[in-house]
Each structure stands twice: as C-alpha cells, then as structure tokens.
Design a protein around this motif. Structure first.
Motif, mmCIF file in Angstrom:
data_model
loop_
_atom_site.group_PDB
_atom_site.id
_atom_site.type_symbol
_atom_site.label_atom_id
_atom_site.label_comp_id
_atom_site.label_asym_id
_atom_site.label_seq_id
_atom_site.Cartn_x
_atom_site.Cartn_y
_atom_site.Cartn_z
ATOM 1 N N ILE A 1 0.840 -1.207 0.000
ATOM 2 C CA ILE A 1 0.000 0.000 0.000
ATOM 3 C C ILE A 1 0.871 1.252 0.000
ATOM 4 O O ILE A 1 0.595 2.226 -0.724
ATOM 5 C CB ILE A 1 -0.948 -0.025 1.216
ATOM 6 C CG1 ILE A 1 -1.938 -1.183 1.094
ATOM 7 C CG2 ILE A 1 -1.702 1.298 1.333
ATOM 8 C CD1 ILE A 1 -2.799 -1.392 2.323
ATOM 9 N N ASP A 2 1.935 1.246 0.792
ATOM 10 C CA ASP A 2 2.854 2.403 0.820
ATOM 11 C C ASP A 2 3.493 2.628 -0.548
ATOM 12 O O ASP A 2 3.652 3.783 -0.989
ATOM 13 C CB ASP A 2 3.935 2.183 1.868
ATOM 14 C CG ASP A 2 3.393 2.203 3.289
ATOM 15 O OD1 ASP A 2 2.291 2.759 3.474
ATOM 16 O OD2 ASP A 2 4.052 1.647 4.193
ATOM 17 N N ALA A 3 3.868 1.533 -1.213
ATOM 18 C CA ALA A 3 4.462 1.665 -2.542
ATOM 19 C C ALA A 3 3.467 2.241 -3.544
ATOM 20 O O ALA A 3 3.838 3.033 -4.420
ATOM 21 C CB ALA A 3 4.969 0.300 -3.019
ATOM 22 N N ASP B 1 8.255 -1.728 -11.315
ATOM 23 C CA ASP B 1 9.056 -2.805 -10.717
ATOM 24 C C ASP B 1 8.946 -2.822 -9.193
ATOM 25 O O ASP B 1 8.879 -3.889 -8.576
ATOM 26 C CB ASP B 1 10.523 -2.647 -11.131
ATOM 27 C CG ASP B 1 10.733 -2.926 -12.613
ATOM 28 O OD1 ASP B 1 9.846 -3.564 -13.213
ATOM 29 O OD2 ASP B 1 11.765 -2.497 -13.150
ATOM 30 N N THR B 2 8.913 -1.652 -8.578
ATOM 31 C CA THR B 2 8.851 -1.586 -7.115
ATOM 32 C C THR B 2 7.569 -2.223 -6.588
ATOM 33 O O THR B 2 7.588 -3.035 -5.649
ATOM 34 C CB THR B 2 8.936 -0.130 -6.635
ATOM 35 O OG1 THR B 2 10.125 0.464 -7.112
ATOM 36 C CG2 THR B 2 8.907 -0.076 -5.105
ATOM 37 N N ILE B 3 6.448 -1.893 -7.177
ATOM 38 C CA ILE B 3 5.162 -2.444 -6.743
ATOM 39 C C ILE B 3 5.090 -3.929 -7.070
ATOM 40 O O ILE B 3 4.586 -4.739 -6.270
ATOM 41 C CB ILE B 3 4.008 -1.673 -7.402
ATOM 42 C CG1 ILE B 3 4.028 -0.219 -6.917
ATOM 43 C CG2 ILE B 3 2.668 -2.329 -7.089
ATOM 44 C CD1 ILE B 3 2.974 0.654 -7.562
ATOM 45 N N ASP B 4 5.612 -4.317 -8.225
ATOM 46 C CA ASP B 4 5.604 -5.730 -8.597
ATOM 47 C C ASP B 4 6.435 -6.555 -7.616
ATOM 48 O O ASP B 4 6.051 -7.667 -7.250
ATOM 49 C CB ASP B 4 6.146 -5.890 -10.018
ATOM 50 C CG ASP B 4 6.010 -7.314 -10.523
ATOM 51 O OD1 ASP B 4 4.872 -7.761 -10.750
ATOM 52 O OD2 ASP B 4 7.055 -7.992 -10.645
ATOM 53 N N GLU B 5 7.558 -6.012 -7.174
ATOM 54 C CA GLU B 5 8.387 -6.717 -6.198
ATOM 55 C C GLU B 5 7.672 -6.858 -4.855
ATOM 56 O O GLU B 5 7.754 -7.911 -4.210
ATOM 57 C CB GLU B 5 9.711 -5.970 -6.012
ATOM 58 C CG GLU B 5 10.645 -6.060 -7.206
ATOM 59 C CD GLU B 5 11.870 -5.192 -7.039
ATOM 60 O OE1 GLU B 5 11.997 -4.561 -5.952
ATOM 61 O OE2 GLU B 5 12.705 -5.135 -7.958
ATOM 62 N N ARG B 6 6.982 -5.815 -4.428
ATOM 63 C CA ARG B 6 6.239 -5.892 -3.163
ATOM 64 C C ARG B 6 5.125 -6.936 -3.260
ATOM 65 O O ARG B 6 4.874 -7.684 -2.305
ATOM 66 C CB ARG B 6 5.637 -4.524 -2.830
ATOM 67 C CG ARG B 6 6.664 -3.447 -2.525
ATOM 68 C CD ARG B 6 7.372 -3.728 -1.207
ATOM 69 N NE ARG B 6 8.343 -2.701 -0.888
ATOM 70 C CZ ARG B 6 9.621 -2.733 -1.258
ATOM 71 N NH1 ARG B 6 10.089 -3.765 -1.960
ATOM 72 N NH2 ARG B 6 10.448 -1.749 -0.938
#
Length: 350
Positions: A152-154, A226-231
């Motif tokens: 959610i933060d991302a 990429d950041t959200i996909d990793e999370r």
C-alpha cells in the motif's frame, strides 16, 4: 477488482462460519464444539428417538419383559466395543509408526524441518522463528499483513500509477492486511493440542488470496512498476509459506486427536462393557415396572443403558467427524479450491 469483489461465493469468505452451510450451529457440531459435548448430544438425540419410538411407534412394550431382545441388543454391543477399541488402538499404532522410525528417517525429518524454518525466516526477514505452532503461524500471518502494508505504501508513493490499477491493488492489499490482523489476534496465546490453533489457521483463506493476488498481478502486469511488482511478489511468497506450515501443524494435530481418541476409548470401554454385561446377566424389566410422565420406566432404563453401551462409539464418531471435516476442507494445498460453490464464469484461465 478487489478480493471481496472477486469472491462472490460465500465459500471463499474470510471467516469459516460464512463458508460453512448451516452457519454457527453446524460449525460447532462439526469442528468447534467440545467432542465430549458433541458425543453427549448425539447420544441424547439417539436416546430420545428410541424412547419416543418405543412409546408411540408400532409394537408392544411387553417385549421388554422377554430377556431375549435385551440379550440380542447388548451382546452385539459388547462385541462392538471390544472390536472397535481394538481397531482404534491398532490404527493408533500406525499413526505413531513414523515416530518410531530409524535414526536416518528421523534425521531426514529434522533436516527438512530446519530447512523450512530457515527459508521462512528469510522470507519474513527474521533471524529466529518461534518454536510454538501458534506463534509460528501468527508470525507468518503478521508478515503477510506487513507485506500488504508495504505494498500500500508503494502504491501511495507512485503518483504516475494509473488510478484504476492503484485502486485494484490497494483493495486487494487492504483486504489481506485487515484479515491478517484478525487471524493474528485469534492465534495469540493459543496452545497447540486444542482446536483453536487449527481453527485460526483455517480462518486464513490463503488459497483464495494467492489466486486473487496472481490474478491482480497478471491483469496489470504491463502497468505495474518494478517496485510495486516486487512488493506484490514478496507478499505472494509469504502466503506460499503459510500453506505448508498449516498443513504440517494440521498433520500433527490429527495425530494428537487420534491419540486423545484412543485414550478416551480406553477410559470408556470398561464402564460401557460393565453396563452391557449387567443388562444381559442381571437386569430384569419387571424390577423397574411403572410409568413416569407417560413413559414406561423399563424403556427409559433400557434406553439409558444402551446409550451408555454405545458411548465409546459416540466419542469415536465425534472425533472422526472433526478430523474428516478438517481433512476435507484442506485437501488441496496452494491456490487450488475444491469446493464446487467456488466455481464461476469469472474463474478460469486468462
């Protein structure tokens, strides 16, 4: 679409009471209720049916004054008690057979358990995992809630993300975070050996969460940074560890239940045998002749003795009912859902 939006069926609800047809009473009867109370309820229903049929059904109460029907009723009861207890205790030995294996097998089990603990610790960013099943499962559930919060933060930190994609992923993550908080609270302080640990683990519908998570991820694969996909991948990874952990503790609980069942039958077998033998060797209906509230005293006494005689069988049914019900609910592991009511036109290959 959110998790709640995807799960139109009551069978994919987050809570067990909403997933069981019959609601809270059926859930209590199948798994939640104390097994002795469930057995007592079954005996009370059987006793009531016998007395009502004996009083108002076709036939004559005078047959009770002939010792042959009583002997023919309680003789098979004695045979059934002896054979049933013997079979259960024999089955108990098969359950314990794995505990009696050679040192090589025991070492392999130990290595597998330690490897799984290390992999889980790496996945949840912890150095040491707790030894108690409830604390271990609680840690995994809390880790999914933390991963959902990080997701959610991302989402909030990316102003360029498409609003529809943001809303879809956020609703999925918020649903997991809220459910993780609820189940973690249920697991807190629970002692293994009681059904509360398994019940709380069953409350966490991780299979549906993995399925919806993969679906959300694949639906927006091109739009997710990429950041959200990793999370999201980290969240799905922790959810994947919950399945094997739950199955392991469920297996241990089944063994615990079968051992408890065997001990209960050992306690109850001799009293049930003594009552059945008394009914064959000593009892005469004429000694309790009379009527109470319109019911023949002989019928009431014989029915009560029969209930005591089949008490081990009722205890056996109550325990097996819980074991087979939990086994049916958890036949599949991972993102597989076997219940027919979970099927729908929106669930398929994409």
């Amino acid at each position: 679409m959110s998790e709640s939006g995807e799960s139109a069926s009551e069978e994919t609800s987050n809570t067990m009471v909403d997933r069981v047809h019959g609601g809270r009473p059926m859930l209590w009867f199948l798994v939640e209720g104390n097994r002795v109370l469930v057995a007592a309820l079954m005996l009370a229903v059987s006793y009531t049916i016998l007395v009502v049929l004996g009083t108002f059904g076709p036939g004559s109460i005078s047959k009770l004054f002939d010792p042959a029907p009583i002997a023919s009723t309680f003789t098979p009861t004695i045979i059934g008690i002896i054979m049933g207890v013997t079979l259960v205790l024999t089955f108990n030995q098969f359950v314990l057979a794995e505990e009696l294996g050679p040192v090589g097998d025991q070492r392999e089990r130990m290595v597998g358990a330690m490897e799984f603990r290390r992999d889980t610790e790496d996945a949840v960013d912890r150095t040491t995992s707790p030894p108690e099943p409830s604390a271990f499962l609680r840690g995994l559930v809390e880790a999914t809630g933390n991963r959902a919060a990080e997701l959610i933060d991302a989402l909030e930190s990316d102003p360029d993300l498409d609003e529809a994609v943001r809303e879809d992923v956020r609703e999925y993550a918020e649903g997991i975070a809220a459910d993780a908080e609820r189940v973690a609270a249920d697991l807190e302080g629970k002692q293994f050996g009681r059904f509360e640990v398994v019940k709380a683990a069953l409350e966490y519908n991780y299979s549906w969460k993995i399925y919806i998570g993969n679906r959300v991820r694949n639906r927006h694969e091109e739009a997710l940074p990429d950041t959200i996909d990793e999370r999201l991948e980290e969240l799905l990874e922790v959810l994947g560890f919950f399945g094997p952990a739950r199955e392991h503790f469920k297996t241990l609980y089944f063994r615990w239940e079968i051992i408890t069942l065997s001990r209960s039958l050992a306690y109850l077998a001799l009293p049930a045998l003594a009552v059945s033998a008394y009914m064959i060797l000593v009892f005469e209906v004429g000694d309790v002749a009379g009527v109470i509230a319109g019911f023949d005293q002989g019928l009431l006494f014989v029915g009560l003795a029969f209930a005591v005689g089949v008490m081990p069988f009722a205890i056996f049914l109550s325990y097996i009912l819980r074991v087979v019900t939990v086994a049916k609910w958890t036949l599949a592991i991972g993102p597989f859902i076997l219940r027919e009511t979970d099927r729908g036109e929106d669930i398929g290959w994409e």
